[in-house]
Design a protein around this motif. Structure first.
Motif, PDB file in Angstrom:
ATOM      1  N   LEU A 170      54.605  44.386  43.556  1.00 23.26           N
ATOM      2  CA  LEU A 170      54.325  42.992  43.220  1.00 23.26           C
ATOM      3  C   LEU A 170      55.617  42.181  43.246  1.00 23.26           C
ATOM      4  N   ARG A 171      55.488  40.909  43.580  1.00 17.53           N
ATOM      5  CA  ARG A 171      56.682  40.053  43.644  1.00 17.53           C
ATOM      6  C   ARG A 171      57.227  39.709  42.275  1.00 17.53           C
ATOM      7  N   ASN A 172      56.379  39.818  41.253  1.00 15.47           N
ATOM      8  CA  ASN A 172      56.810  39.576  39.878  1.00 15.47           C
ATOM      9  C   ASN A 172      55.785  40.187  38.926  1.00 15.47           C
ATOM     10  N   PRO A 173      56.111  40.301  37.635  1.00 23.12           N
ATOM     11  CA  PRO A 173      55.220  40.991  36.700  1.00 23.12           C
ATOM     12  C   PRO A 173      54.155  40.122  36.058  1.00 23.12           C
ATOM     13  N   LEU A 174      53.979  38.879  36.490  1.00 26.69           N
ATOM     14  CA  LEU A 174      52.980  37.999  35.895  1.00 26.69           C
ATOM     15  C   LEU A 174      51.669  38.119  36.675  1.00 26.69           C
ATOM     16  N   VAL A 175      50.613  38.538  35.979  1.00 24.70           N
ATOM     17  CA  VAL A 175      49.319  38.776  36.624  1.00 24.70           C
ATOM     18  C   VAL A 175      48.263  37.867  36.003  1.00 24.70           C
ATOM     19  N   ALA A 176      47.472  37.239  36.858  1.00 23.37           N
ATOM     20  CA  ALA A 176      46.345  36.433  36.374  1.00 23.37           C
ATOM     21  C   ALA A 176      45.199  37.382  36.040  1.00 23.37           C
ATOM     22  N   SER A 177      44.812  37.447  34.767  1.00 22.50           N
ATOM     23  CA  SER A 177      43.737  38.353  34.370  1.00 22.50           C
ATOM     24  C   SER A 177      42.377  37.745  34.683  1.00 22.50           C
ATOM     25  N   ALA A 178      41.334  38.572  34.561  1.00 18.83           N
ATOM     26  CA  ALA A 178      39.983  38.142  34.908  1.00 18.83           C
ATOM     27  C   ALA A 178      39.558  36.947  34.067  1.00 18.83           C
ATOM     28  N   GLY A 179      38.979  35.946  34.700  1.00 19.46           N
ATOM     29  CA  GLY A 179      38.558  34.755  33.980  1.00 19.46           C
ATOM     30  C   GLY A 179      38.015  33.700  34.912  1.00 19.46           C
ATOM     31  N   ILE A 223      46.300  39.231  41.089  1.00 21.39           N
ATOM     32  CA  ILE A 223      45.139  38.523  40.543  1.00 21.39           C
ATOM     33  C   ILE A 223      44.044  39.536  40.241  1.00 21.39           C
ATOM     34  N   VAL A 224      43.485  39.460  39.020  1.00 23.67           N
ATOM     35  CA  VAL A 224      42.317  40.272  38.671  1.00 23.67           C
ATOM     36  C   VAL A 224      41.082  39.382  38.769  1.00 23.67           C
ATOM     37  N   MET A 225      40.153  39.761  39.627  1.00 16.52           N
ATOM     38  CA  MET A 225      38.936  38.980  39.821  1.00 16.52           C
ATOM     39  C   MET A 225      38.056  39.045  38.581  1.00 16.52           C
ATOM     40  N   PHE A 226      37.209  38.030  38.392  1.00 15.21           N
ATOM     41  CA  PHE A 226      36.303  38.032  37.249  1.00 15.21           C
ATOM     42  C   PHE A 226      35.386  39.247  37.313  1.00 15.21           C
ATOM     43  N   PRO A 238      48.231  40.813  45.816  1.00 17.87           N
ATOM     44  CA  PRO A 238      47.156  41.805  45.653  1.00 17.87           C
ATOM     45  C   PRO A 238      46.040  41.301  44.738  1.00 17.87           C
ATOM     46  N   VAL A 239      44.801  41.649  45.084  1.00 20.95           N
ATOM     47  CA  VAL A 239      43.636  41.279  44.291  1.00 20.95           C
ATOM     48  C   VAL A 239      42.993  42.550  43.737  1.00 20.95           C
ATOM     49  N   ILE A 240      42.760  42.548  42.426  1.00 18.03           N
ATOM     50  CA  ILE A 240      42.180  43.684  41.721  1.00 18.03           C
ATOM     51  C   ILE A 240      40.768  43.302  41.298  1.00 18.03           C
ATOM     52  N   ALA A 241      39.778  44.075  41.705  1.00 17.03           N
ATOM     53  CA  ALA A 241      38.395  43.809  41.314  1.00 17.03           C
ATOM     54  C   ALA A 241      38.149  44.356  39.908  1.00 17.03           C
ATOM     55  N   SER A 242      37.180  43.781  39.202  1.00 16.30           N
ATOM     56  CA  SER A 242      36.923  44.162  37.816  1.00 16.30           C
ATOM     57  C   SER A 242      35.456  44.485  37.606  1.00 16.30           C
ATOM     58  N   LEU A 243      35.197  45.623  36.948  1.00 21.94           N
ATOM     59  CA  LEU A 243      33.840  46.039  36.611  1.00 21.94           C
ATOM     60  C   LEU A 243      33.712  46.169  35.108  1.00 21.94           C
ATOM     61  N   ASN A 244      32.607  45.666  34.562  1.00 20.30           N
ATOM     62  CA  ASN A 244      32.383  45.701  33.127  1.00 20.30           C
ATOM     63  C   ASN A 244      31.086  46.441  32.848  1.00 20.30           C
ATOM     64  N   GLY A 245      31.181  47.554  32.099  1.00 23.76           N
ATOM     65  CA  GLY A 245      29.971  48.300  31.791  1.00 23.76           C
ATOM     66  C   GLY A 245      30.210  49.333  30.715  1.00 23.76           C
ATOM     67  N   THR A 246      29.145  50.018  30.309  1.00 22.14           N
ATOM     68  CA  THR A 246      29.250  51.001  29.228  1.00 22.14           C
ATOM     69  C   THR A 246      28.554  52.314  29.547  1.00 22.14           C
TER      70      THR A 246
END
Length: 339
Positions: A13-22, A42-45, A106-114
């Protein structure tokens, strides 16, 4: 100029600041704005397990009553841009367009479940669509008072193993701070294949309206003070688990970013700050980090990362106990009545 580059989940990564899912990661414009703002990733919603189950119910032509049983809960989920294709296909389409809009970020996909289910199998589609990594947001609140702590922990490991078996990209697990032994749980997840740990998920806490006598759900943006808890655990885990460490929640200022890196975070995630001030606020946060590195004569983020983590050779219990006693002594000096 100090080197801000870092590595997270094996990604450069070019720097350590990441946009979290939202909300900012729900549209192509949002991806483009965040990338232009300067974030390192970037973390996708999140795509929710319940949404995929709802879609599966329709696909199987189940009775309308069953299909509509999720209607109320679905009103709380992020809205995927509408089209003539199904929900999962629209999510993949949004991901692909977001990747294109983000350029080399880079784009990181996000999954939410239990639970283990079709949403785990869907992880492979996200990897095939070009996601650089996956973030598992296991939002599990054990409302069943009969379930044991070990059962909750086993569920996390089971879900992680299911996803790891389905994909060939790095996988991070977003944790809550409420395990009875967070350190042991961190080791279990890393041993089960987690490439990174994200600390911490924010359990949404409803409020009670004493006039209407109703429970009101809601989401509040995080504040700087909330960063203390994840920083404490980042500092404790640094050097003790073989995985990337991401701090999320309580990142509002450049000072919060610096503190998190000093504690040992590989990346620092934020959404609330950029919702308040816009995606371009990333430039200001990174500018504050760059200025501090120069003033302290560090030539890179790597040179200062983890400087205030718990020393690897320290007796962890004694170290934490000493900090606790020191805090109490300071409180006594500060707040004790004058004699």
């Amino acid at each position: 100029m100090p080197d801000l580059s870092t590595t997270y989940l094996g990604l450069q990564l070019r720097n350590p600041l990441v946009a979290s899912a939202g909300p900012l990661t729900q549209s192509t414009d949002g991806f483009a704005a965040l990338a232009a703002g300067g974030v390192g990733a970037i973390v996708m919603f999140s795509l929710f397990e319940e949404q995929l189950r709802h879609e599966a119910a329709h696909d199987m032509l189940l009775e309308d009553e069953y299909a509509e049983s999720f209607a109320e809960s679905l009103s709380y989920f992020p809205t995927v841009p509408s089209s003539d294709v199904g929900l999962s296909a629209r999510y993949v389409e949004t991901l692909q367009r977001g990747i294109e809009a983000a350029g080399d970020v880079p784009v990181i996909a996000s999954l939410n479940g239990t639970t283990i289910g079709s949403w785990v199998e869907f992880a492979q589609q996200l990897a095939d669509a070009g996601a650089s990594a996956l973030e598992l947001n296991i939002y599990l609140v054990p409302g069943d008072t009969g379930i044991s702590g070990r059962e909750v922990e086993d569920r996390h490991v089971e879900i992680l193993e299911g996803v790891k078996n389905a994909v060939n990209v790095p996988v991070a697990v977003k944790l809550s701070p409420y395990f009875s032994s967070l350190g042991e749980m961190a080791h279990r997840l890393v041993d089960a294949g987690a490439d990174g740990l994200v600390l911490f998920n924010r359990f949404l806490q409803p409020e009670i309206d004493i006039e209407t006598l109703q429970v009101e759900a809601g989401v509040t943006l995080s504040r700087s003070v909330e960063g203390r808890l994840p920083r404490t655990w980042i500092a404790a885990l640094r050097g003790r688990v073989n995985a990337s460490l991401a701090l999320t929640s309580g990142v509002e200022t450049g000072e919060d970013v610096i503190r998190s890196l000093l504690a040992g975070a590989d990346v620092v995630m934020t959404t609330s700050a950029m919702l308040r001030r816009g995606p371009g606020y990333a430039h200001e946060l990174l500018g504050q980090l760059t200025d501090w590195l120069g003033r302290k004569e560090f030539d890179s983020v790597s040179a200062m990362r983890g400087l205030l983590a718990v020393p690897a050779e320290a007796d962890h219990v004694a170290y934490e106990r000493a900090g606790y006693l020191a805090a109490l002594e300071k409180a006594k000096e500060t707040y004790a009545p004058m004699r």
